[in-house]
Design a protein around this motif. Sequence first.
Motif, short mmCIF file in Angstrom:
data_model
loop_
_atom_site.label_atom_id
_atom_site.label_comp_id
_atom_site.label_asym_id
_atom_site.label_seq_id
_atom_site.Cartn_x
_atom_site.Cartn_y
_atom_site.Cartn_z
N ALA A 62 -1.87 11.24 40.58
CA ALA A 62 -0.90 11.89 41.48
C ALA A 62 -0.28 13.11 40.79
CB ALA A 62 0.18 10.90 41.89
N HIS A 63 0.00 12.98 39.50
CA HIS A 63 0.58 14.11 38.75
C HIS A 63 -0.38 15.29 38.77
CE1 HIS A 63 2.99 16.13 35.70
NE2 HIS A 63 1.89 16.34 35.00
N PHE A 64 -1.67 15.05 38.59
CA PHE A 64 -2.65 16.13 38.66
C PHE A 64 -2.67 16.75 40.05
CE2 PHE A 64 -6.98 17.06 40.21
CZ PHE A 64 -7.11 18.32 39.65
N HIS A 65 -2.72 15.94 41.08
CA HIS A 65 -2.84 16.46 42.45
C HIS A 65 -1.60 17.24 42.88
CE1 HIS A 65 -6.74 14.78 43.26
NE2 HIS A 65 -6.33 13.60 42.83
N VAL A 66 -0.43 16.84 42.41
CA VAL A 66 0.80 17.54 42.79
C VAL A 66 1.05 18.74 41.88
CG1 VAL A 66 3.33 17.32 42.89
CG2 VAL A 66 1.88 15.52 43.83
N GLY A 67 0.91 18.53 40.57
CA GLY A 67 1.26 19.58 39.62
C GLY A 67 0.13 20.48 39.18
N GLY A 68 -1.12 20.02 39.38
CA GLY A 68 -2.26 20.82 38.99
C GLY A 68 -2.55 20.85 37.50
N HIS A 69 -1.91 19.97 36.73
CA HIS A 69 -2.17 19.93 35.30
C HIS A 69 -3.47 19.16 35.07
CE1 HIS A 69 2.42 20.38 34.51
NE2 HIS A 69 1.86 21.49 34.95
N PRO A 70 -4.51 19.81 34.55
CA PRO A 70 -5.86 19.24 34.57
C PRO A 70 -6.20 18.17 33.55
CG PRO A 70 -5.92 21.40 33.57
CD PRO A 70 -4.51 21.19 34.05
N VAL A 71 -5.56 18.16 32.37
CA VAL A 71 -6.05 17.29 31.29
C VAL A 71 -4.97 16.27 30.88
CG1 VAL A 71 -7.05 17.19 28.97
CG2 VAL A 71 -7.52 19.16 30.43
N MET A 72 -5.39 15.01 30.87
CA MET A 72 -4.56 13.91 30.40
C MET A 72 -5.24 13.30 29.18
SD MET A 72 -1.95 12.84 32.35
CE MET A 72 -1.26 13.04 33.97
N ARG A 73 -4.42 12.72 28.30
CA ARG A 73 -4.94 11.99 27.15
C ARG A 73 -4.46 10.55 27.26
NH1 ARG A 73 -2.47 10.46 22.72
NH2 ARG A 73 -0.77 11.97 22.87
N SER A 74 -5.26 9.63 26.76
CA SER A 74 -4.83 8.24 26.73
C SER A 74 -3.54 8.16 25.91
CB SER A 74 -5.89 7.35 26.10
OG SER A 74 -5.38 6.03 25.93
N PHE A 75 -2.58 7.37 26.38
CA PHE A 75 -1.33 7.16 25.66
C PHE A 75 -1.29 5.73 25.12
CE2 PHE A 75 3.49 7.17 25.57
CZ PHE A 75 3.59 8.17 24.62
N GLU A 76 -2.47 5.15 24.95
CA GLU A 76 -2.60 3.81 24.41
C GLU A 76 -2.77 3.89 22.89
OE1 GLU A 76 -2.29 0.92 26.20
OE2 GLU A 76 -1.74 2.30 27.80
N PRO A 77 -2.17 2.95 22.15
CA PRO A 77 -2.31 2.96 20.68
C PRO A 77 -3.78 2.93 20.26
CG PRO A 77 -0.68 1.34 21.38
CD PRO A 77 -1.35 1.84 22.63
N GLY A 78 -4.12 3.80 19.32
CA GLY A 78 -5.48 3.84 18.77
C GLY A 78 -6.49 4.60 19.61
N GLU A 79 -6.08 5.14 20.75
CA GLU A 79 -7.00 5.92 21.61
C GLU A 79 -6.57 7.38 21.61
OE1 GLU A 79 -8.00 2.33 24.77
OE2 GLU A 79 -7.15 4.19 25.53
N ASP A 80 -7.59 8.28 21.59
CA ASP A 80 -7.26 9.70 21.64
C ASP A 80 -8.16 10.50 22.58
OD1 ASP A 80 -9.61 9.70 20.21
OD2 ASP A 80 -8.83 10.80 18.50
N TRP A 81 -8.87 9.80 23.47
CA TRP A 81 -9.76 10.51 24.38
C TRP A 81 -8.95 11.24 25.45
CZ3 TRP A 81 -9.29 8.95 29.38
CH2 TRP A 81 -8.78 7.67 29.61
N ARG A 82 -9.56 12.29 26.00
CA ARG A 82 -8.91 13.11 27.02
C ARG A 82 -9.79 13.15 28.27
NH1 ARG A 82 -8.62 18.29 23.21
NH2 ARG A 82 -10.81 17.75 23.27
N TRP A 83 -9.16 13.28 29.43
CA TRP A 83 -9.85 13.35 30.71
C TRP A 83 -9.46 14.62 31.44
CZ3 TRP A 83 -13.79 11.13 33.08
CH2 TRP A 83 -13.94 11.32 34.45
N CYS A 84 -10.44 15.37 31.91
CA CYS A 84 -10.18 16.56 32.72
C CYS A 84 -10.43 16.20 34.18
CB CYS A 84 -11.07 17.72 32.31
SG CYS A 84 -10.80 19.20 33.33
N TYR A 85 -9.38 16.27 34.99
CA TYR A 85 -9.50 15.96 36.42
C TYR A 85 -10.32 17.01 37.16
CZ TYR A 85 -6.13 12.18 36.08
OH TYR A 85 -5.51 11.01 35.77
#
Length: 86
Positions: free
Chosen positions: A57-80
């Motif tokens: 929802a944040h991507f669709h409303v704000g248009g910010h394309p890249v999120m990163r996992s906020f889970e401990p030990g994870e650092d992968w990123r996703w581009c919507y």
Amino acid sequence: MTCSHVEQLPASVEPDSPDGCADCLAAGEHNWAHLRVCLSCGHVACCDSSPRRHASAHFHVGGHPVMRSFEPGEDWRWCYVDNRIV
């Protein structure tokens, strides 16, 4: 492999809600599966496996394309926009 959206991100962002999904917490909810952090603004939101899917929802409303996992030990990123891990 990266995408052009990663190249446009700020050098760093501060998570706006280190205790969980900012949107769920604002609504008095604590029911999320995993957390993501927006690499454009630092907004912490729940993943698509969560009931409210606030990260998408944040991507669709704000248009910010890249999120990163906020889970401990994870650092992968996703581009919507590119619909892939970057």
